[in-house]
Design a protein around this motif. Sequence first.
Motif, PDB file in Angstrom:
ATOM      1  N   SER A  90       0.808  -1.223   0.000  1.00 28.57           N
ATOM      2  CA  SER A  90       0.000   0.000   0.000  1.00 28.57           C
ATOM      3  C   SER A  90       0.840   1.272   0.000  1.00 28.57           C
ATOM      4  N   ALA A  91       2.172   1.140  -0.014  1.00 28.68           N
ATOM      5  CA  ALA A  91       3.036   2.313   0.078  1.00 28.68           C
ATOM      6  C   ALA A  91       2.971   3.144  -1.197  1.00 28.68           C
ATOM      7  N   SER A  92       3.006   4.455  -1.028  1.00 29.28           N
ATOM      8  CA  SER A  92       3.035   5.371  -2.162  1.00 29.28           C
ATOM      9  C   SER A  92       4.183   6.361  -1.966  1.00 29.28           C
ATOM     10  N   PRO A  93       4.917   6.702  -3.030  1.00 33.08           N
ATOM     11  CA  PRO A  93       6.069   7.598  -2.899  1.00 33.08           C
ATOM     12  C   PRO A  93       5.641   9.052  -2.717  1.00 33.08           C
ATOM     13  N   LYS A  94       6.433   9.770  -1.931  1.00 24.95           N
ATOM     14  CA  LYS A  94       6.162  11.181  -1.680  1.00 24.95           C
ATOM     15  C   LYS A  94       7.483  11.942  -1.627  1.00 24.95           C
ATOM     16  N   PRO A  95       7.463  13.250  -1.942  1.00 24.48           N
ATOM     17  CA  PRO A  95       8.685  14.049  -1.821  1.00 24.48           C
ATOM     18  C   PRO A  95       9.056  14.268  -0.360  1.00 24.48           C
ATOM     19  N   VAL A  96      10.275  14.719  -0.150  1.00 27.49           N
ATOM     20  CA  VAL A  96      10.831  14.918   1.184  1.00 27.49           C
ATOM     21  C   VAL A  96      11.128  16.399   1.389  1.00 27.49           C
ATOM     22  N   THR A  97      10.793  16.927   2.553  1.00 28.17           N
ATOM     23  CA  THR A  97      11.145  18.313   2.853  1.00 28.17           C
ATOM     24  C   THR A  97      12.651  18.422   3.082  1.00 28.17           C
ATOM     25  N   VAL A  98      13.253  19.481   2.560  1.00 28.68           N
ATOM     26  CA  VAL A  98      14.687  19.734   2.732  1.00 28.68           C
ATOM     27  C   VAL A  98      14.864  21.160   3.216  1.00 28.68           C
TER      28      VAL A  98
END
Length: 246
Positions: A90-98
């Motif tokens: 069920s995992a979905s990719p997401k951006p990361v805060t930097v």
Amino acid sequence: MDSRIARWGVTLVVGVICLTLMTGAAQAQTIDVETISHYDVEVTVGDTVHQKTVVTLKNIIDKPVVPGIGEFRLQTYSPSQVLFFSIPGSASPKPVTVENLRAITSDGRLLMSHVTSGDDYTTIRYEIWYPIQPGEELTYILEFDSRDLAQRGILFTNIAIPVASDLPIEDYSVTFLSDQNLVFKDGTSGSLAKGEIAFAQAEFSSLPLPEAGFSWSVVLWGLVLLAGMAGVVWYVRREPEKKEEQ
């Protein structure tokens, strides 16, 4: 949450430097003109995660080399959950805060760098226009903070940092630091051929557990799940017995 298995809750951090040399007017060939002699990562896990990556490039040809543009791509996977447990697939990719990005050479020269975010990943792009003479090395440092790299649960904090490059990595090491107790680590040193990927993992806990060769969170939450299932089975079997006694 705590029971996330590494491949479900991992954050991808991949450094890439590619060079192409022209071998003729009508064709191009990609060859290795550099190698990464050292790739050292220090990850400090607190309210946010601070990552410092130190990369040493070595010129392996008989002509000067200019590295050019490099990228780090960051991505986090967030699976759906039931209670403390992740649902497989069920995992979905997401951006990361930097935040607080700093890119410099080891002797203090500032590198041009910036951050962009797409729908499912974040890119740190940096530029190295300083030539590396034949047989010599250049070391650069990337530092940043992120709120998304660690998976925090009730009793455990998990983090996984991939190491990879389009160049061979002769030697890499990943060091994890935290105020919490380190109870598990794996894959924190080695060497890699170009294109290979390794995952350095660590688990921290507020509990006074010893460091072990397995993830304590998976074991403990697994025991909780088994105990719960055993309780349900006992209850289901006990109910007919109560009715018969009545």
